[in-house]
Design a protein around this motif. Structure first.
Motif, PDB file in Angstrom:
ATOM      1  N   LYS A 139      24.137  33.946  39.419  1.00 30.07           N
ATOM      2  CA  LYS A 139      24.046  34.216  40.795  1.00 30.07           C
ATOM      3  C   LYS A 139      23.740  35.425  41.395  1.00 30.07           C
ATOM      4  CE  LYS A 139      24.762  29.338  40.759  1.00 30.07           C
ATOM      5  NZ  LYS A 139      23.692  29.216  40.428  1.00 30.07           N
ATOM      6  N   PRO A 140      22.971  36.220  40.843  1.00 28.21           N
ATOM      7  CA  PRO A 140      22.868  37.708  41.747  1.00 28.21           C
ATOM      8  C   PRO A 140      22.381  37.221  43.361  1.00 28.21           C
ATOM      9  CG  PRO A 140      21.355  37.918  39.805  1.00 28.21           C
ATOM     10  CD  PRO A 140      21.775  36.369  39.834  1.00 28.21           C
ATOM     11  N   ASP A 141      22.839  37.852  43.704  1.00 26.94           N
ATOM     12  CA  ASP A 141      22.442  37.693  45.355  1.00 26.94           C
ATOM     13  C   ASP A 141      20.310  38.739  45.364  1.00 26.94           C
ATOM     14  OD1 ASP A 141      24.510  37.058  46.722  1.00 26.94           O
ATOM     15  OD2 ASP A 141      25.028  38.993  45.751  1.00 26.94           O
ATOM     16  N   VAL A 142      20.133  39.936  44.237  1.00 28.95           N
ATOM     17  CA  VAL A 142      18.561  40.380  44.821  1.00 28.95           C
ATOM     18  C   VAL A 142      18.869  40.665  43.698  1.00 28.95           C
ATOM     19  CG1 VAL A 142      17.403  42.550  45.242  1.00 28.95           C
ATOM     20  CG2 VAL A 142      19.817  41.620  46.582  1.00 28.95           C
ATOM     21  N   VAL A 143      17.615  39.774  42.929  1.00 29.92           N
ATOM     22  CA  VAL A 143      16.783  40.039  41.580  1.00 29.92           C
ATOM     23  C   VAL A 143      15.473  41.019  41.409  1.00 29.92           C
ATOM     24  CG1 VAL A 143      15.683  39.888  39.613  1.00 29.92           C
ATOM     25  CG2 VAL A 143      17.895  38.213  40.096  1.00 29.92           C
ATOM     26  N   ILE A 144      15.480  42.499  40.706  1.00 28.86           N
ATOM     27  CA  ILE A 144      14.092  43.369  40.765  1.00 28.86           C
ATOM     28  C   ILE A 144      14.001  42.789  39.013  1.00 28.86           C
ATOM     29  CG2 ILE A 144      13.016  45.329  40.563  1.00 28.86           C
ATOM     30  CD1 ILE A 144      15.097  45.923  43.255  1.00 28.86           C
ATOM     31  N   PRO A 172      30.804  49.964  50.802  1.00 34.57           N
ATOM     32  CA  PRO A 172      30.564  49.360  50.204  1.00 34.57           C
ATOM     33  C   PRO A 172      30.809  48.445  49.082  1.00 34.57           C
ATOM     34  CG  PRO A 172      32.439  50.541  51.373  1.00 34.57           C
ATOM     35  CD  PRO A 172      31.600  50.574  51.807  1.00 34.57           C
ATOM     36  N   GLN A 173      30.376  47.589  50.150  1.00 29.42           N
ATOM     37  CA  GLN A 173      30.474  45.971  50.007  1.00 29.42           C
ATOM     38  C   GLN A 173      29.040  45.269  50.131  1.00 29.42           C
ATOM     39  OE1 GLN A 173      33.032  46.931  52.309  1.00 29.42           O
ATOM     40  NE2 GLN A 173      31.033  46.464  53.745  1.00 29.42           N
ATOM     41  N   GLY A 174      28.798  44.360  49.363  1.00 28.15           N
ATOM     42  CA  GLY A 174      27.562  43.698  49.712  1.00 28.15           C
ATOM     43  C   GLY A 174      27.419  43.324  48.426  1.00 28.15           C
ATOM     44  N   GLY A 175      26.665  42.416  48.748  1.00 28.45           N
ATOM     45  CA  GLY A 175      26.186  41.460  47.592  1.00 28.45           C
ATOM     46  C   GLY A 175      25.637  42.671  45.859  1.00 28.45           C
ATOM     47  N   LYS A 176      24.869  41.200  44.509  1.00 24.93           N
ATOM     48  CA  LYS A 176      25.411  41.829  43.484  1.00 24.93           C
ATOM     49  C   LYS A 176      23.942  41.890  43.142  1.00 24.93           C
ATOM     50  CE  LYS A 176      28.315  41.447  40.712  1.00 24.93           C
ATOM     51  NZ  LYS A 176      29.312  40.623  40.099  1.00 24.93           N
ATOM     52  N   ILE A 177      23.307  42.953  42.203  1.00 20.80           N
ATOM     53  CA  ILE A 177      22.142  43.696  42.502  1.00 20.80           C
ATOM     54  C   ILE A 177      21.257  44.127  40.920  1.00 20.80           C
ATOM     55  CG2 ILE A 177      19.660  45.640  42.334  1.00 20.80           C
ATOM     56  CD1 ILE A 177      21.654  46.221  45.295  1.00 20.80           C
ATOM     57  N   LEU A 178      20.589  42.571  40.881  1.00 20.63           N
ATOM     58  CA  LEU A 178      20.290  42.627  38.954  1.00 20.63           C
ATOM     59  C   LEU A 178      18.925  43.521  38.567  1.00 20.63           C
ATOM     60  CD1 LEU A 178      20.138  42.332  36.072  1.00 20.63           C
ATOM     61  CD2 LEU A 178      19.524  40.201  36.782  1.00 20.63           C
ATOM     62  N   LEU A 179      18.683  44.929  38.062  1.00 15.61           N
ATOM     63  CA  LEU A 179      17.539  45.108  37.648  1.00 15.61           C
ATOM     64  C   LEU A 179      17.751  45.101  36.305  1.00 15.61           C
ATOM     65  CD1 LEU A 179      14.862  47.166  38.278  1.00 15.61           C
ATOM     66  CD2 LEU A 179      16.552  49.486  38.081  1.00 15.61           C
TER      67      LEU A 179
END
Ligand code: ZN
Length: 404
Positions: free
Chosen positions: A328-333, A13-20
């Motif tokens: 500052k997203p942690d992951v970007v797709i 339920p926790q972790g980095g933030k993702i942008l798609l």
């Protein structure tokens, strides 16, 4: 185990933030043999940097050789195998023009058609009336009352419309009333299972009233109904991925598909620019773990066959990209749902260039720029689009290991 069940088991339920970020119909083809594609032509220094720092590859939306519609193609990007999870045509059409479809509703696609004095169809598309004419006819049908059911109806493009029936005990198991032929009358609504008898009867009462109201309104003086479907009851993002997710999109269909997987749909205006959309992502960024942002004009210009205009849209996205990266997203797709080469003027099956950027956790590859050919040499290879979500979750450190 189905892949989504695996996700349900492994996600944290926790972790980095993702942008798609999805540029609809992003993939393209060279204008002439040996030339550059739209994406290769576009000047994209920001996306090139992400390609250099991250992993790249080409995604296969549904299956090799299959040109998908945007509905199934988005389901795939959201991690749902579109050959397993099916959104019925009536639901896609209804959500595509902004009607709300909930569990238990029956959504239907409609066509206006022309019938002669004997009731036989002479034109299945009512002379391809313009949208304004379709809207006028829908006004005539809007307040038809049928006991025990709420009916919403809205005009689509040209001779098309959609409607949603809401009430107790409705069933989508009703056959199309379009006979797929001229010279014969529209078929009555017929239940394909005993549980749908009442629904078919309600539909027939509605059709009878529609016929009366459209009489004299040639060439659109009758309707046919197709694609009866109900909310597909898809697994929701918060359950399978444990993500609080939001959608920023301008077109209703993308909002609709996002809503079906449990994303919050952020209000946008029909004329919002790419910069407006990115600003809205910024406004809600702190409230969500995952944000899906949809850019439509890449696909529209591809369908127009306007190569240069599609290039310009890609460049506009790139120029505005810092507004998203500053969050500052942690992951970007960055990807597309399918290809829409301007030379095709249509969706195609070609794999879609994709960047997966996550500082520190990605596999390096030799790719230095964002483009179809460059992505062929990327670490992700050519991969099924539904693999993107598990990859994004892994990079966001949201997955525990599988097995001991
Ligand atoms: Zn699309």
């Amino acid at each position: 185990m189905a892949k989504l069940d695996l996700m349900r088991e492994l996600t944290l339920p926790q972790g980095g933030k993702i942008l798609l970020l999805v540029m609809d119909g992003l993939g393209g083809l060279p204008r002439e043999q040996g030339g550059l594609t739209e994406l290769e032509t576009a000047r994209t220094p920001n996306m090139d940097r992400l390609a250099r720092e991250g992993s790249t590859g080409l995604s296969i939306p549904v299956s090799r050789g299959i040109a998908p519609g945007s509905g199934p193609a988005h389901l795939a990007l959201f991690g749902y195998d579109p050959l397993v999870y099916d959104i019925g045509r009536g639901v896609l059409e209804a959500i595509g023009i902004g009607l709300d479809v909930r569990e238990g509703d029956v959504a239907i696609r409609g066509n206006f058609c022309t019938i002669d004095e004997n009731g036989a169809i002479t034109d299945r598309r009512a002379g391809r009336i313009p949208t304004e004419e379709g809207e006028k006819r829908v006004e005539l049908l809007k307040d038809i009352q049928i006991d025990g059911v709420d009916i919403s109806i809205r005009a689509g493009e040209g001779y098309r419309f959609a409607m949603v029936m809401r009430g107790e005990g409705l069933s989508p198991e009703v056959a199309d009333t379009d006979p797929q032929a001229t010279g014969v009358p529209p078929l009555p609504a017929k239940a394909t299972s005993p549980s749908a008898e009442r629904t078919a009867e309600l539909v027939n009462r509605w059709l009878e009233e529609a016929r009366k109201r459209l009489k004299g309104h040639e060439p659109a003086n009758m309707v046919t109904l197709r694609g009866f479907a109900t909310d597909p009851n898809l697994p929701k993002y918060r359950d399978v991925y444990k993500l609080k997710a939001a959608c920023v999109a301008v077109y209703p269909m993308y909002k609709g598909v996002s809503q079906l997987v449990g994303m919050d749909v952020i209000p946008t205006g029909p004329h919002d620019s790419i910069a407006d959309e990115f600003r809205k992502v910024g406004e809600i960024w702190n409230d969500y773990d995952f944000v899906f942002c949809h850019v439509k004009p890449t696909d529209s210009r591809g369908e127009d066959g306007d190569f240069d205009a599609k290039v310009a849209v890609i460049e506009e996205v790139d120029q505005n990209l810092p507004a998203l990266l500053d969050l500052k997203p942690d992951v970007v797709i960055i990807t597309g749902d399918h290809s829409t080469p301007a030379t095709y003027r249509a969706h195609s099956w070609h794999p879609v260039p994709t960047i997966l950027w996550a500082p520190g956790t990605h596999m390096t590859d030799p790719v230095e720029t964002f483009g179809e050919r460059a992505c062929l040499g990327g670490a992700l290879g050519q991969f099924p689009a539904p693999d993107l979500m598990p990859l994004a979750l892994a990079h966001a450190r949201r997955l525990v290991k599988y097995g001991a």
